[in-house]
Design an enzyme around this catalytic site. Structure first.
Site, PDB file in Angstrom:
ATOM      1  N   ASP A  93       0.867  -1.187   0.000  1.00 57.28           N
ATOM      2  CA  ASP A  93       0.000   0.000   0.000  1.00 57.28           C
ATOM      3  C   ASP A  93       0.897   1.228   0.000  1.00 57.28           C
ATOM      4  O   ASP A  93       1.543   1.537   1.007  1.00 57.28           O
ATOM      5  CB  ASP A  93      -0.903   0.038   1.231  1.00 57.28           C
ATOM      6  CG  ASP A  93      -2.093  -0.905   1.128  1.00 57.28           C
ATOM      7  OD1 ASP A  93      -2.017  -1.875   0.347  1.00 57.28           O
ATOM      8  OD2 ASP A  93      -3.087  -0.685   1.839  1.00 57.28           O
ATOM      9  N   LYS A 155      -7.021   3.563  -2.936  1.00 56.65           N
ATOM     10  CA  LYS A 155      -7.346   3.508  -1.505  1.00 56.65           C
ATOM     11  C   LYS A 155      -7.627   4.903  -0.991  1.00 56.65           C
ATOM     12  O   LYS A 155      -6.909   5.850  -1.319  1.00 56.65           O
ATOM     13  CB  LYS A 155      -6.184   2.859  -0.748  1.00 56.65           C
ATOM     14  CG  LYS A 155      -6.353   2.816   0.764  1.00 56.65           C
ATOM     15  CD  LYS A 155      -5.148   2.125   1.399  1.00 56.65           C
ATOM     16  CE  LYS A 155      -5.154   2.256   2.915  1.00 56.65           C
ATOM     17  NZ  LYS A 155      -3.961   1.629   3.541  1.00 56.65           N
ATOM     18  N   LYS A 184     -10.276   0.345  -2.036  1.00 56.61           N
ATOM     19  CA  LYS A 184     -10.067   0.028  -0.619  1.00 56.61           C
ATOM     20  C   LYS A 184     -10.449   1.236   0.223  1.00 56.61           C
ATOM     21  O   LYS A 184      -9.964   2.349  -0.016  1.00 56.61           O
ATOM     22  CB  LYS A 184      -8.610  -0.354  -0.346  1.00 56.61           C
ATOM     23  CG  LYS A 184      -8.340  -0.631   1.138  1.00 56.61           C
ATOM     24  CD  LYS A 184      -6.919  -1.116   1.383  1.00 56.61           C
ATOM     25  CE  LYS A 184      -6.630  -1.224   2.874  1.00 56.61           C
ATOM     26  NZ  LYS A 184      -5.255  -1.724   3.145  1.00 56.61           N
TER      27      LYS A 184
END
Length: 224
Positions: A93, A155, A184
Site C-alpha cells: 500500500d 485507496k 479500498k
C-alpha cells in the site's frame, strides 16, 4: 462459519501506531489468527516479525510504503518496497505523491506508481490518495493515473492526515474506477454498520485497526 467470516476475509487488519511495541505486534498477530483475517499491515520495522508469526497460518503481511505523507522520492519508495518484500511483505500500500499531484506534475505521479508496481512483481498493489485533501477533479485524475500505472486498487486514506473513508467518496471512486481496479476504504471504518455501508457503496477491501470490533458487530473508538 459465522456471518462475519466473509467480512473478515476482505478486511486488512492494521497496527500502524508509531509507538507499537513488539509485544503489541505479537498480540495483534494472535488476534489476527483467532479471528480469521487474511491480511495485516504493520510498519516496515515489524514486517519480518509479523511474517514469522503469521506465515505458518497462510496470512499475508502487507507493507505501507511512503507512509504517511507520500513525499519520499520514487527511489526511496522503490527501495522501501524491495526491502519490505525481502522481509516477507506480500501486499503493498503506497501513498501517492500528493505534492506532485497538486502541482499538476502528473507524469511524476504516474512514474512513482509505475516503479513501485514494477518492483512489486505481481503482488497486490494499492495506492492511497487521501481523499480528504483532494478536490473531486484531483480524485478523478489520481484514480486514472493509478489505473494507467497498473496498480490494483485505489485507496481512500491513511487515517493519519485528516478525513477517511466516506460512503460518498467510495461511490465516487467506484464510478471513476469502474470495474478495472478495486477500491479500498480505510480511515474511519470502525463499526459493523460502517463496514456494511462502505461495502454497499462499492468498496472491495477495507482497512481498519478496529477490525475485531467490526466483525464482532461492536462499536469502537479506536482510530485507524
Amino acid at each position: 462459519m459465522n456471518k462475519y467470516d466473509n467480512l473478515a476475509s476482505i478486511i486488512d487488519y492494521t497496527l500502524l501506531d508509531p509507538t507499537a511495541t513488539k509485544e503489541d505486534i505479537k498480540k495483534f498477530c494472535e488476534e489476527t489468527i483467532e479471528h480469521g483475517f487474511k491480511t495485516v499491515f504493520v510498519n516496515p520495522y515489524y514486517i519480518s516479525y509479523a511474517h514469522s508469526l503469521l506465515s505458518p497460518h497462510g496470512i499475508k503481511v502487507g507493507a505501507p510504503i511512503g507512509f504517511s505523507l507520500g513525499g519520499a522520492t520514487t527511489h526511496v519508495k522503490v527501495e522501501e518496497t524491495k526491502e519490505a518484500i525481502e522481509n516477507g511483505a506480500e501486499e503493498i500500500d503506497m501513498l501517492i505523491n500528493l505534492g506532485a499531484l497538486k502541482s499538476g506534475e502528473y507524469d511524476v505521479v504516474k512514474k512513482d506508481i509505475v516503479e513501485v508496481v514494477k518492483v512489486s512483481k505481481g503482488l497486490t498493489t494499492k495506492v492511497i490518495i487521501e481523499t480528504a485533501l483532494l478536490t473531486d477533479d484531483e480524485k478523478v485524475i489520481a484514480t486514472e493515473l493509478i489505473k494507467e500505472a497498473g496498480a490494483d486498487f485505489v485507496k481512500t486514506a491513511t487515517g493519519f492526515n485528516g478525513g477517511g473513508a466516506t460512503v460518498e467518496d467510495v461511490k465516487f471512486l467506484r464510478k471513476v474506477a469502474g470495474n478495472n481496479i478495486g477500491v479500498k476504504a480505510a480511515g474511519g471504518v470502525k463499526t459493523y454498520e460502517d463496514a456494511m455501508n462502505i461495502i454497499a457503496a462499492g468498496a472491495t477491501r477495507l482497512g481498519a485497526s478496529s477490525a475485531v470490533a467490526i466483525i464482532n458487530g461492536e462499536n469502537s473508538k479506536v482510530n485507524y
